[in-house]
Design a protein around this motif. Structure first.
Motif, PDB file in Angstrom:
ATOM      1  N   GLY A   1       0.808  -1.217   0.000  1.00  0.00           N
ATOM      2  CA  GLY A   1       0.000   0.000   0.000  1.00  0.00           C
ATOM      3  C   GLY A   1       0.837   1.261   0.000  1.00  0.00           C
ATOM      4  N   ILE A   2       2.116   1.127  -0.390  1.00  0.00           N
ATOM      5  CA  ILE A   2       3.029   2.266  -0.381  1.00  0.00           C
ATOM      6  C   ILE A   2       3.277   2.731  -1.810  1.00  0.00           C
ATOM      7  CG2 ILE A   2       5.423   2.967   0.075  1.00  0.00           C
ATOM      8  CD1 ILE A   2       5.375   1.011   2.450  1.00  0.00           C
ATOM      9  N   VAL A   3       3.038   4.006  -2.051  1.00  0.00           N
ATOM     10  CA  VAL A   3       3.344   4.596  -3.345  1.00  0.00           C
ATOM     11  C   VAL A   3       4.741   5.195  -3.237  1.00  0.00           C
ATOM     12  CG1 VAL A   3       2.710   6.302  -5.081  1.00  0.00           C
ATOM     13  CG2 VAL A   3       0.922   5.102  -3.793  1.00  0.00           C
ATOM     14  N   ALA A   4       5.694   4.551  -3.866  1.00  0.00           N
ATOM     15  CA  ALA A   4       7.092   4.962  -3.730  1.00  0.00           C
ATOM     16  C   ALA A   4       7.528   5.795  -4.930  1.00  0.00           C
ATOM     17  CB  ALA A   4       7.979   3.730  -3.603  1.00  0.00           C
ATOM     18  N   HIS A   5       8.466   6.703  -4.694  1.00  0.00           N
ATOM     19  CA  HIS A   5       9.003   7.554  -5.757  1.00  0.00           C
ATOM     20  C   HIS A   5      10.353   6.996  -6.204  1.00  0.00           C
ATOM     21  CE1 HIS A   5       5.867  10.514  -5.007  1.00  0.00           C
ATOM     22  NE2 HIS A   5       6.128  10.387  -3.713  1.00  0.00           N
ATOM     23  N   PRO A   6      10.445   6.471  -7.411  1.00  0.00           N
ATOM     24  CA  PRO A   6      11.679   5.833  -7.877  1.00  0.00           C
ATOM     25  C   PRO A   6      12.912   6.714  -7.760  1.00  0.00           C
ATOM     26  CG  PRO A   6       9.903   5.510  -9.462  1.00  0.00           C
ATOM     27  CD  PRO A   6       9.388   6.454  -8.432  1.00  0.00           C
ATOM     28  N   SER A   7      12.737   8.011  -8.002  1.00  0.00           N
ATOM     29  CA  SER A   7      13.881   8.925  -7.959  1.00  0.00           C
ATOM     30  C   SER A   7      14.461   9.051  -6.557  1.00  0.00           C
ATOM     31  CB  SER A   7      13.473  10.307  -8.472  1.00  0.00           C
ATOM     32  OG  SER A   7      12.383  10.818  -7.721  1.00  0.00           O
ATOM     33  N   LYS A   8      13.664   8.740  -5.534  1.00  0.00           N
ATOM     34  CA  LYS A   8      14.162   8.742  -4.162  1.00  0.00           C
ATOM     35  C   LYS A   8      14.676   7.360  -3.764  1.00  0.00           C
ATOM     36  CE  LYS A   8      11.227  12.492  -2.419  1.00  0.00           C
ATOM     37  NZ  LYS A   8      10.182  12.878  -1.430  1.00  0.00           N
ATOM     38  N   VAL A   9      13.941   6.345  -4.159  1.00  0.00           N
ATOM     39  CA  VAL A   9      14.304   4.974  -3.792  1.00  0.00           C
ATOM     40  C   VAL A   9      15.656   4.577  -4.381  1.00  0.00           C
ATOM     41  CG1 VAL A   9      13.630   2.542  -4.025  1.00  0.00           C
ATOM     42  CG2 VAL A   9      11.904   4.276  -3.514  1.00  0.00           C
ATOM     43  N   ILE A  10      15.967   5.080  -5.584  1.00  0.00           N
ATOM     44  CA  ILE A  10      17.209   4.712  -6.263  1.00  0.00           C
ATOM     45  C   ILE A  10      18.443   5.120  -5.461  1.00  0.00           C
ATOM     46  CG2 ILE A  10      17.482   6.843  -7.596  1.00  0.00           C
ATOM     47  CD1 ILE A  10      17.984   3.321  -9.010  1.00  0.00           C
ATOM     48  N   ASN A  11      18.267   6.055  -4.543  1.00  0.00           N
ATOM     49  CA  ASN A  11      19.395   6.521  -3.734  1.00  0.00           C
ATOM     50  C   ASN A  11      19.770   5.553  -2.613  1.00  0.00           C
ATOM     51  OD1 ASN A  11      19.795   9.041  -5.105  1.00  0.00           O
ATOM     52  ND2 ASN A  11      17.931   9.788  -4.117  1.00  0.00           N
ATOM     53  N   TYR A  12      18.939   4.552  -2.373  1.00  0.00           N
ATOM     54  CA  TYR A  12      19.238   3.556  -1.344  1.00  0.00           C
ATOM     55  C   TYR A  12      19.970   2.386  -2.014  1.00  0.00           C
ATOM     56  CZ  TYR A  12      16.116   6.061   1.809  1.00  0.00           C
ATOM     57  OH  TYR A  12      15.533   7.019   2.603  1.00  0.00           O
ATOM     58  N   ARG A  13      21.284   2.398  -1.884  1.00  0.00           N
ATOM     59  CA  ARG A  13      22.072   1.370  -2.560  1.00  0.00           C
ATOM     60  C   ARG A  13      23.095   0.761  -1.605  1.00  0.00           C
ATOM     61  NH1 ARG A  13      21.927   5.305  -6.729  1.00  0.00           N
ATOM     62  NH2 ARG A  13      24.113   5.874  -6.506  1.00  0.00           N
ATOM     63  N   LEU A  14      23.388  -0.492  -1.852  1.00  0.00           N
ATOM     64  CA  LEU A  14      24.416  -1.191  -1.096  1.00  0.00           C
ATOM     65  C   LEU A  14      25.767  -1.011  -1.782  1.00  0.00           C
ATOM     66  CD1 LEU A  14      22.557  -4.531  -0.311  1.00  0.00           C
ATOM     67  CD2 LEU A  14      23.352  -2.895   1.381  1.00  0.00           C
ATOM     68  N   PRO A  15      26.853  -0.947  -1.022  1.00  0.00           N
ATOM     69  CA  PRO A  15      28.173  -0.845  -1.651  1.00  0.00           C
ATOM     70  C   PRO A  15      28.576  -2.160  -2.310  1.00  0.00           C
ATOM     71  CG  PRO A  15      28.399  -1.108   0.723  1.00  0.00           C
ATOM     72  CD  PRO A  15      26.924  -0.938   0.446  1.00  0.00           C
ATOM     73  N   GLY A  16      29.503  -2.075  -3.266  1.00  0.00           N
ATOM     74  CA  GLY A  16      30.066  -3.276  -3.867  1.00  0.00           C
ATOM     75  C   GLY A  16      29.211  -3.921  -4.933  1.00  0.00           C
ATOM     76  N   ARG A  17      28.195  -3.206  -5.409  1.00  0.00           N
ATOM     77  CA  ARG A  17      27.366  -3.718  -6.503  1.00  0.00           C
ATOM     78  C   ARG A  17      27.612  -2.833  -7.726  1.00  0.00           C
ATOM     79  NH1 ARG A  17      26.512  -5.353  -1.208  1.00  0.00           N
ATOM     80  NH2 ARG A  17      25.045  -7.108  -1.132  1.00  0.00           N
TER      81      ARG A  17
END
Length: 374
Positions: free
Chosen positions: A241-257
């Motif tokens: 039920g969450i409407v997420a904004h891709p432009s914000k979500v893309i900033n959550y990244r793990l290192p080494g990928r």
């Protein structure tokens, strides 16, 4: 004994696996646990990135979220992420103390991953949601004992065949048997995955990446395969039920990928699927800084990367799973690949550091400060 000292007493890998051990321990302490709604992530590649994207989407929506991922690159705390931060040493010792009391004698019987999975679930007790990434397995994975509300399935391919199965159908069956409710899948490479899901009567939908997501990933300078991870995470958020904004979500990244630092690209991948993706992304003439675990398909992996590789620089890694050095050298010779031992980075060369979490960790210990200055 503090948590990190205690974990050092446990071998990272058990030669004999007891699939009932985690279930026995969980069954005894389950009534004493508060388990938030869990979104479980299984698959072969992309579990970590998908999980972090989903955790980011949940956090952006104002919920307190935990993300359990493995393994780590620098320190154990990376595995337990709560609301944008790695767990502190103090909090980690608190949940360790609680786990010791709850599990009592059973704590010593658990494997490293099984015990740390309990640490994570205790650390997440006050969260609104938990994103929990499976280890190498599915049906018998330590993370599969907890009740969950949704399963996300990243692309399933060949890996850990000695444990998961000899063909895609067997591997898919093992992983998909972890599904408890419904599932959302990334587009799969093998039709057998969909066929197994139907045989198991699993209700699922496929998260198809859009052109808009492709554009966002490209704008960020990320590898194209992140589009599939992002699409899967956003579809998972939508199911909550969450409407997420891709432009914000893309900033959550793990290192080494596929992480670029100067003239060096770091990737913790270690299987043929990741090698195929990377081979399409790196420039011809790249130097491969490499080592591998003995149980990986390293000859096929090196063969896949060979057309883009100028030479291989072997990075010695102190780990009991690392392939015998002479065996690796014979493989490189058989493939006609030039090789030497890694002795540092040069400004005018392009490097790919690849082969496992252990390889990236060892490289960063040696060269992390240097590449930051290039």
């Amino acid at each position: 004994m503090r948590v990190k000292e205690y974990l050092d007493t446990k071998p990272l890998y058990y030669k004999k696996f007891d699939p009932a051990r985690m279930q026995r321990a969980y069954s005894e302490i389950a009534p004493k646990l508060r388990i938030p709604p869990i979104i479980h992530i299984v698959g072969t590649n992309g579990k970590g990135s998908t999980g972090r994207f989903l955790a980011g989407a949940i956090k952006e929506a104002g919920y307190k979220v935990g993300h359990y991922t493995s393994p780590h690159i620098f320190r154990f705390n990376e595995r337990i992420w709560i609301d944008g931060k790695e767990i502190s040493d103090e909090r980690l010792d608190e949940v360790h103390s609680k786990a010791q009391k709850l599990l009592d004698d059973q704590a010593d019987e658990l494997s490293y991953f099984e015990y740390t999975t309990f640490l994570a679930i205790l650390a997440f007790e006050q969260c609104d949601y938990v994103v929990m990434e499976a280890g190498l397995g599915g049906e018998y994975d330590a993370t599969s004992v907890f009740p969950n509300i949704l399963t996300l399935v990243t692309p399933i391919d060949y890996d850990h065949s000695d444990f998961l199965g000899e063909n895609i159908e067997e591997i898919a069956r093992t992983k998909l048997k972890a599904v408890q409710k419904g599932a959302i899948m990334a587009p799969q490479l093998h039709v057998e995955v969909y066929e197994v899901a139907q045989k198991l009567q699993i209700s699922y939908k496929v998260a198809t990446p859009s052109k808009e997501l492709e554009r966002i990933v490209e704008t960020q300078g990320l590898a194209p395969f992140f589009t599939s991870n992002l699409a899967l995470a956003l579809e998972g958020a939508k199911a909550l039920g969450i409407v997420a904004h891709p432009s914000k979500v893309i900033n959550y990244r793990l290192p080494g990928r596929m992480q670029k630092i100067g003239n060096v690209t770091l990737d913790v991948g270690h299987n043929l699927l990741s090698a195929k993706a990377i081979s399409n992304l790196i420039e011809p003439g790249t130097i491969l800084v490499y080592n591998t675990y003995a149980d990986k398909e390293y000859e096929k992996i090196l063969q896949t990367l060979a057309p883009k590789i100028a030479k291989v620089e072997i990075l010695p890694v102190a780990n009991e799973r690392i392939v015998d050095e002479n065996t690796l050298i014979k493989t490189l010779q058989r493939l006609g690949l030039q090789y030497s031992y890694f002795d540092g980075i040069k400004r005018d060369k392009k490097y790919l550091v690849y082969g496992s979490f252990s390889v990236v960790e060892e490289f960063m210990k040696r060269c992390g400060q240097n590449i930051m200055n290039i």
